[in-house]
Design a protein around this motif. Structure first.
Motif, PDB file in Angstrom:
ATOM      1  N   ALA A  24      -2.351   7.262   1.379  1.00  0.00           N
ATOM      2  CA  ALA A  24      -1.321   6.746   1.586  1.00  0.00           C
ATOM      3  C   ALA A  24      -0.955   5.014   2.041  1.00  0.00           C
ATOM      4  O   ALA A  24      -0.516   4.702   1.598  1.00  0.00           O
ATOM      5  CB  ALA A  24      -0.660   8.202   2.398  1.00  0.00           C
ATOM      6  N   VAL A  25      -2.489   4.759   2.925  1.00  0.00           N
ATOM      7  CA  VAL A  25      -2.182   3.719   3.210  1.00  0.00           C
ATOM      8  C   VAL A  25      -2.850   2.755   2.856  1.00  0.00           C
ATOM      9  O   VAL A  25      -2.617   1.001   1.864  1.00  0.00           O
ATOM     10  CB  VAL A  25      -3.209   3.789   4.466  1.00  0.00           C
ATOM     11  N   GLU A  26      -3.938   3.261   1.475  1.00  0.00           N
ATOM     12  CA  GLU A  26      -4.175   2.119   0.660  1.00  0.00           C
ATOM     13  C   GLU A  26      -4.293   1.684  -0.374  1.00  0.00           C
ATOM     14  O   GLU A  26      -3.618   0.808  -0.790  1.00  0.00           O
ATOM     15  CB  GLU A  26      -6.118   2.830   0.194  1.00  0.00           C
ATOM     16  N   THR A  27      -2.708   2.447  -0.659  1.00  0.00           N
ATOM     17  CA  THR A  27      -1.995   2.716  -2.076  1.00  0.00           C
ATOM     18  C   THR A  27      -0.699   1.421  -2.127  1.00  0.00           C
ATOM     19  O   THR A  27       0.400   1.932  -3.157  1.00  0.00           O
ATOM     20  CB  THR A  27      -1.925   4.301  -3.077  1.00  0.00           C
ATOM     21  N   GLU A  28      -0.432   1.991  -0.672  1.00  0.00           N
ATOM     22  CA  GLU A  28       0.947   1.318  -0.681  1.00  0.00           C
ATOM     23  C   GLU A  28       2.172   2.007  -1.255  1.00  0.00           C
ATOM     24  O   GLU A  28       2.800   0.661  -1.959  1.00  0.00           O
ATOM     25  CB  GLU A  28       0.504   0.044   0.029  1.00  0.00           C
TER      26      GLU A  28
END
Length: 420
Positions: free
Chosen positions: A345-349
């Motif tokens: 979730a964080v890395e794909t924004e």
């Protein structure tokens, strides 16, 4: 891919053009005399969008009636996508001009069944309001300890390519040489231009002759960190490194896989704009140092699969990390699952990631809990593996009465919102 692809290593392949197959202009994809339809709309909660994909493997059905039952259950449980396996190891569960019918359909490789699994799935699933995406194993080219019979038509890829290229089209171990026959998949090399060309031909065949909603890629990676040291890869890598001295072997291999994904994406935009491209990917993109519970492997480094890079570059619409107990780690450890989901979730924004949840080692209640975890993290969907595994744990009913109680629209990634 044109003959220009050969210019990277003309001495190796000057006399062996890629196999060419004339594809038929039309092919029956629905009941005789009827036009294929788009998925019918069902009752939808106001404004609700969530991807709910169901992997349907070749082991989930034997007959047309089996397939109808799977689709009925999926529709009743408010799934909205079927990801149907149609190409396990260069064999087909659809009417192909390139590759032979899979032996599971008749007991004989190349034997013609009395039904077309893909055509029937499209017809029945669309009537039930579900999308159909074809699930292709990209690089596996054979599975088995014996070669296919010599009289099979169309000629199997392993036979055709070995006749043309010897062993040079296969993935090679540095010390062990070319992959041999075994119960595991034999992979074609991403560095060999003819392997990429074959995959593109398969995708073109499907796009032109079936009323699909998307293509779904699997095994779109190297088989392990031990591969590939085949002669074509070595020659091409050496040539590219001469121009780019800092280029590493793993980075060169990542570029080959990414190039094929990009080519498939362009092909879809050319032939059927608006169709989605997705891929099942290794559960961990890049391992975090703090994840001492996870083996020291990941998709990016060990399998040369730059899955989040594909999303960022816009060459794929959705990735589905396979967050299964058999791959990720301890089957019932929900905190590990949650850590990986949060990382995506964080890395794909906000890009499109469906959490792959397997029913192989957990119960229905745990599947429902993991769906809730993906929602809390903000991921736009889930993909459940696989249809037959849901029966013994009564997961169909648990989903229908739980997290999938209301039907939803399929979210459309921005990159797929073309000419809809």
């Amino acid at each position: 891919m044109t003959d220009a692809a050969n210019q990277d290593y003309p001495d190796l392949y000057a006399m062996t053009p890629p196999p060419h197959v004339d594809l038929p202009a039309t092919r029956e994809t629905a009941a005789a005399g009827t036009r294929p339809m788009a998925p019918m709309a069902r009752g939808i909660g106001l404004g609700l969008e969530e991807g709910r994909a169901l992997w349907v493997s070749r082991f989930d059905f034997r007959s047309a009636d089996d397939m109808r039952r799977v689709i009925d259950k999926a529709a009743a449980a408010n799934f909205n996508q079927i990801w149907l396996q149609v190409r396990p190891a260069a064999t087909a569960f659809y009417r192909s001009a390139l590759e032979p019918w899979d032996e599971r359909l008749t007991g004989r490789l190349g034997g013609v069944p009395d039904w077309d699994p893909l055509a029937l799935t499209i017809q029945v699933a669309h009537q039930a309001g579900l999308e159909v995406h074809t699930w292709l194993n990209v690089y596996p080219a054979w599975q088995g300890t014996e070669l296919p019979p010599s009289d099979v038509t169309p000629t199997p890829m392993i036979t055709q390519f070995t006749n043309l290229y010897g062993d040079q089209w296969k993935q090679w171990g540095r010390e062990t040489g070319p992959m041999g026959l075994s119960d595991s998949y034999l992979y074609g090399s991403p560095g060999h231009w003819a392997v990429a060309e074959r995959v593109l031909q398969v995708c073109r065949d499907l796009l032109l002759h079936y009323y699909l909603d998307g293509l779904h890629l699997d095994h779109v990676r190297y088989s392990s960190s031990l591969f590939s040291w085949d002669p074509v890869t070595q020659a091409r890598y050496a040539a590219d490194r001469a121009l780019e001295p800092e280029l590493t072997h793993p980075e060169w291999q990542r570029r080959q896989v990414t190039a094929l994904v990009s080519a498939i994406h362009r092909l879809i935009r050319e032939l059927k704009p608006g169709l989605a491209l997705s891929a099942a990917v290794w559960p961990v993109y890049r391992r975090k140092a703090a994840w001492t519970w996870y083996p020291n492997t990941d998709g990016y480094t060990s399998y040369c699969q730059d899955s989040i890079g594909w999303l960022r570059q816009g060459v794929i619409d959705t990735i589905a990390p396979m967050l299964y107990g058999s791959i990720l780690g301890p089957a019932a450890n929900t905190p590990y699952f949650e850590q990986v989901v949060q990382a995506y979730a964080v890395e794909t924004e906000g890009l499109s990631v469906y959490a792959g949840i397997s029913a192989e080692r957990i119960d229905a209640a745990e599947i429902c809990r993991r769906i809730d975890i993906t929602r809390t993290a903000g991921l736009p969907g889930q993909a459940i593996f696989r249809a037959a595994l849901l029966d013994p744990i009564n997961a169909w009913e648990a989903l229908r009465q739980g997290p999938y109680q209301s039907a939803t629209f399929v979210p459309r990634p921005q990159s797929a919102e073309v000419a809809l």
